[in-house]
Scaffold this motif. Structure first.
Motif, short mmCIF file in Angstrom:
data_model
loop_
_atom_site.label_atom_id
_atom_site.label_comp_id
_atom_site.label_asym_id
_atom_site.label_seq_id
_atom_site.Cartn_x
_atom_site.Cartn_y
_atom_site.Cartn_z
N CYS A 195 -4.95 13.52 14.65
CA CYS A 195 -3.70 12.78 14.76
C CYS A 195 -2.50 13.74 14.78
N ASP A 196 -2.61 14.71 13.89
CA ASP A 196 -1.54 15.68 13.80
C ASP A 196 -1.55 16.60 15.02
N PHE A 197 -2.71 17.12 15.33
CA PHE A 197 -2.87 18.10 16.39
C PHE A 197 -2.48 17.53 17.76
N ALA A 198 -2.92 16.31 18.03
CA ALA A 198 -2.65 15.71 19.34
C ALA A 198 -1.43 14.79 19.30
N GLU A 199 -0.75 14.80 18.16
CA GLU A 199 0.45 13.99 17.98
C GLU A 199 0.21 12.51 18.30
N LEU A 200 -0.88 11.98 17.72
CA LEU A 200 -1.23 10.57 17.95
C LEU A 200 -0.43 9.65 17.04
N SER A 201 -0.25 10.11 15.81
CA SER A 201 0.57 9.33 14.87
C SER A 201 1.04 10.26 13.77
N SER A 202 1.92 9.77 12.93
CA SER A 202 2.39 10.59 11.83
C SER A 202 1.31 10.59 10.74
N PHE A 203 1.33 11.61 9.91
CA PHE A 203 0.36 11.70 8.84
C PHE A 203 0.53 10.54 7.87
N ALA A 204 1.79 10.16 7.64
CA ALA A 204 2.06 9.07 6.71
C ALA A 204 1.41 7.77 7.19
N ASP A 205 1.53 7.50 8.49
CA ASP A 205 0.88 6.30 9.05
C ASP A 205 -0.63 6.36 8.86
N TYR A 206 -1.19 7.54 9.17
CA TYR A 206 -2.64 7.70 9.07
C TYR A 206 -3.08 7.47 7.63
N GLU A 207 -2.34 8.08 6.71
CA GLU A 207 -2.68 7.98 5.30
C GLU A 207 -2.57 6.53 4.81
N TYR A 208 -1.55 5.86 5.26
CA TYR A 208 -1.38 4.46 4.89
C TYR A 208 -2.58 3.65 5.40
N GLY A 209 -2.97 3.96 6.63
CA GLY A 209 -4.14 3.27 7.22
C GLY A 209 -5.40 3.51 6.42
N LEU A 210 -5.56 4.72 5.92
CA LEU A 210 -6.76 5.03 5.13
C LEU A 210 -6.82 4.18 3.86
N GLN A 211 -5.61 3.83 3.35
CA GLN A 211 -5.58 3.15 2.05
C GLN A 211 -5.46 1.64 2.15
N VAL A 212 -4.99 1.15 3.27
CA VAL A 212 -4.66 -0.26 3.34
C VAL A 212 -5.93 -1.12 3.23
N ASP A 213 -5.82 -2.16 2.41
CA ASP A 213 -6.92 -3.13 2.34
C ASP A 213 -8.26 -2.51 1.97
N PHE A 214 -8.23 -1.46 1.18
CA PHE A 214 -9.48 -0.76 0.87
C PHE A 214 -10.29 -1.51 -0.18
N SER A 215 -11.56 -1.70 0.10
CA SER A 215 -12.41 -2.36 -0.88
C SER A 215 -13.50 -1.37 -1.31
N PRO A 216 -13.50 -0.98 -2.59
CA PRO A 216 -14.50 0.00 -3.06
C PRO A 216 -15.93 -0.47 -2.82
N PHE A 217 -16.10 -1.79 -2.74
CA PHE A 217 -17.46 -2.29 -2.54
C PHE A 217 -18.05 -1.80 -1.22
N ASP A 218 -17.18 -1.51 -0.24
CA ASP A 218 -17.68 -0.99 1.04
C ASP A 218 -18.49 0.29 0.83
N VAL A 219 -18.01 1.12 -0.09
CA VAL A 219 -18.70 2.39 -0.35
C VAL A 219 -20.03 2.11 -1.05
N THR A 220 -19.99 1.18 -2.00
CA THR A 220 -21.23 0.80 -2.68
C THR A 220 -22.26 0.31 -1.67
N TYR A 221 -21.80 -0.60 -0.80
CA TYR A 221 -22.67 -1.14 0.25
C TYR A 221 -23.25 0.00 1.09
#
Ligand SMILES: Nc1ncnc2c1ncn2[C@@H]1O[C@H](COP(=O)(O)OP(=O)(O)O)[C@@H](O)[C@H]1O
Ligand SMILES: [Mg+2]
Lengths: 245, 253
Positions: free
Chosen positions: A161-187
């Motif tokens: 994202c950073d290298f190819a200037e696809l989006s800002s890091f803040a956007d990417y980071e927000y996306g990583l965290q949004v609506d996160f359900s820990p159960f997905d990892v358990t699954y």
């Protein structure tokens, strides 16, 4: 031979594999060897694939961004794909090609060169002796490899994202965290453990019941991969239906 | 002592053993001879339980081996040493590890004692110096000798050798034959040797069973084998003219 015959024989094979080891120290040493063979030697390929996969998913998703698709979708999609499917399913499928064929050809060769007979004559329970260390090692190391794949995939997405200037890091980071359900990892980790058991036991089964010579060892090794992958896919459907709905 | 009575074995339609009766005595080198494909290896595998017999009885001393459950069989098997026709060495282990393996699994020895015992066996098969090599790195004859060392390392009460000197040069073959004879007499082992090498039979055979078409066509000792009067056995024994000369010389004495 009929499928019922194989299913019956497979489960009695599995029961024999789960018998208590005859000599604890020998078992522990064998497990360490398998951890190295199954785990350490697979880290490279797992890392490589996850990095490329994470980057590609980021680029593909960025391609959709615009209009009503917000920029944080990139981080979100990379995370969901890596955690839900790529790391816990595709990585084991790839490992079945590497680890599964290796197990089948190793045990198959031992069978056709009478090494397994030699074990049995000594009074060694060959199935448990050969298979249990592999089962345990795979069960310990697969989740570890899968977590590496998740982390590297998401990291690679950030990098691209950073290298190819696809989006800002803040956007990417927000996306990583949004609506996160820990159960997905358990699954994901539950799936991984089940797949680890399927791949090692199915491959060991095909290796163990090899008869003939080098040609049959090759055939067993192919069958090991094909059956492992098919069974993993069916199990994936069943587990997903049970856990995610 | 091992007693085999009425053992039958078939693979699908193909009957290999038609009812074998035999006795293998302790402290003796008992030979099973016969042409290739006559069922010698199959008989041995039946005796040690690697193959299930279709009918018949196998007894080790007073123990009815064929009737035992897995645990009981394992107990008997710890007293068995077996040299396989193809060696059957563990290819992921070095020569030394192969020889030490039975001790690692089943003895209470310390690592030092195991090492000492394994080296002693390697010396007896004239293989000191090869201990760190892998099976794939040594010749077929050497593999056979490693396999023999592994078979005897636990001082077995019963020793099975499937063609111990095929693939060996004549000198080494004699060393191995003598080793088998010495061990048998030293420890009172019940030794069963499968062979089609008449040299070995004449040199060390205390008791000989001739297998022909799935039956024991003759049995006796090495003094009688040259004059058995059994046609199939004569064909086997006198396949080379050399044996006729040997008979002549023995007669003169
Ligand atoms: N597992 C098996 N399945 C089918 N046939 C077999 C098997 N093992 C041996 N045979 C057959 O049994 C016969 C005797 O074999 P074997 O005992 O190996 O002979 P040998 O006397 O040379 O050791 C051969 O014809 C062989 O083809
Ligand atoms: Mg044979």
């Amino acid at each position: 031979m009929g499928i019922l015959f194989h299913i019956g024989r497979f489960f009695s094979f599995l029961a024999a594999a789960l018998r208590r080891p005859q000599k604890g120290r020998v078992f522990a040493q064998a497990t360490l060897v398998e951890l190295e063979a199954i785990g350490v030697q697979s880290v490279g390929i797992v890392a490589l694939l996850s990095v490329f996969m994470g980057a590609v998913i980021a680029i593909q998703t960025a391609h959709q961004v615009g209009g009503w698709v917000p920029a944080y979708t990139i981080g979100f999609t990379v995370r969901q794909t890596m955690i839900l499917e790529f790391a816990p399913t595709i990585i084991p499928v790839i490992l079945s090609g590497k680890v599964g064929s290796n197990i089948a050809s190793q045990i198959g060769t031992m069978q056709v060169t009478e090494q397994i007979d030699a074990l049995e004559v000594m009074g060694v329970r060959s199935i448990s002796f050969l298979v249990l260390p592999k089962l345990l090692a795979a069960l310990l190391i697969f989740p570890f490899l899968v977590v590496i794949a998740m982390v590297l995939g998401m990291g690679a997405g950030a990098f691209i994202c950073d290298f190819a200037e696809l989006s800002s890091f803040a956007d990417y980071e927000y996306g990583l965290q949004v609506d996160f359900s820990p159960f997905d990892v358990t699954y994901a980790l539950i799936k991984t453990c089940v797949f680890a058991l399927i791949i090692t036991s199915v491959s060991a089964y095909h290796g163990y019941y090899t008869s003939g010579g080098a040609r049959e060892v090759g055939r067993s090794s192919t069958k090991a991969v094909v059956y492992s992958v098919v069974i993993v896919m069916v199990a994936n459907l069943v587990i997903t239906q049970l856990l995610l709905t | 002592m091992i007693r085999v009575s009425g053992v039958k074995k078939a693979f699908g339609e193909k009957a290999v053993l038609h009812g074998i009766d035999a006795e293998f005595n302790s402290g003796q080198v008992n030979f099973i001879i016969g042409r290739s494909g006559s069922g010698k290896s199959v008989l041995t595998k039946c005796i040690v339980g690697l193959l299930e017999v279709d009918a018949g009885l196998i007894q080790y001393g007073d123990t009815d081996f064929s009737e035992l459950d897995l645990k009981g069989r394992e107990k008997v098997r710890r007293q068995i040493g077996m040299l396989f026709q193809g060696g059957a060495l563990f290819d992921s282990m070095t020569v030394l590890e192969n020889v030490m393996f039975p001790l690692r699994m089943f003895s209470d020895m310390t690592e030092e004692e195991r090492l000492e015992r394994a080296m002693e066996c390697l010396r007896r098969v004239e293989l000191e110096g090869a201990e760190d090599r892998f099976p794939a790195e040594v010749s077929g004859g050497m593999q056979k000798r490693v396999a023999l060392a592994r078979a005897i390392v636990g001082k077995p009460q019963y020793l099975f050798c499937d063609e111990p000197n095929s693939g060996l040069d004549p000198q080494t073959a004699i060393v191995i034959d003598n080793l088998i004879k010495d061990l048998t007499h030293e420890y009172g082992t019940t030794t069963v040797v499968i062979s089609h090498d008449m040299n070995s039979v004449i040199e060390i055979g205390d008791s000989i069973h001739f297998l022909h078409e799935g039956e024991v066509a003759w049995h006796g000792d090495r003094m009688d084998i040259l004059d058995s009067g059994v046609k199939s056995l004569d064909g086997f024994v006198y396949a080379s003219d050399l044996m006729k000369d040997i008979r002549k010389q023995l007669r003169k004495k």
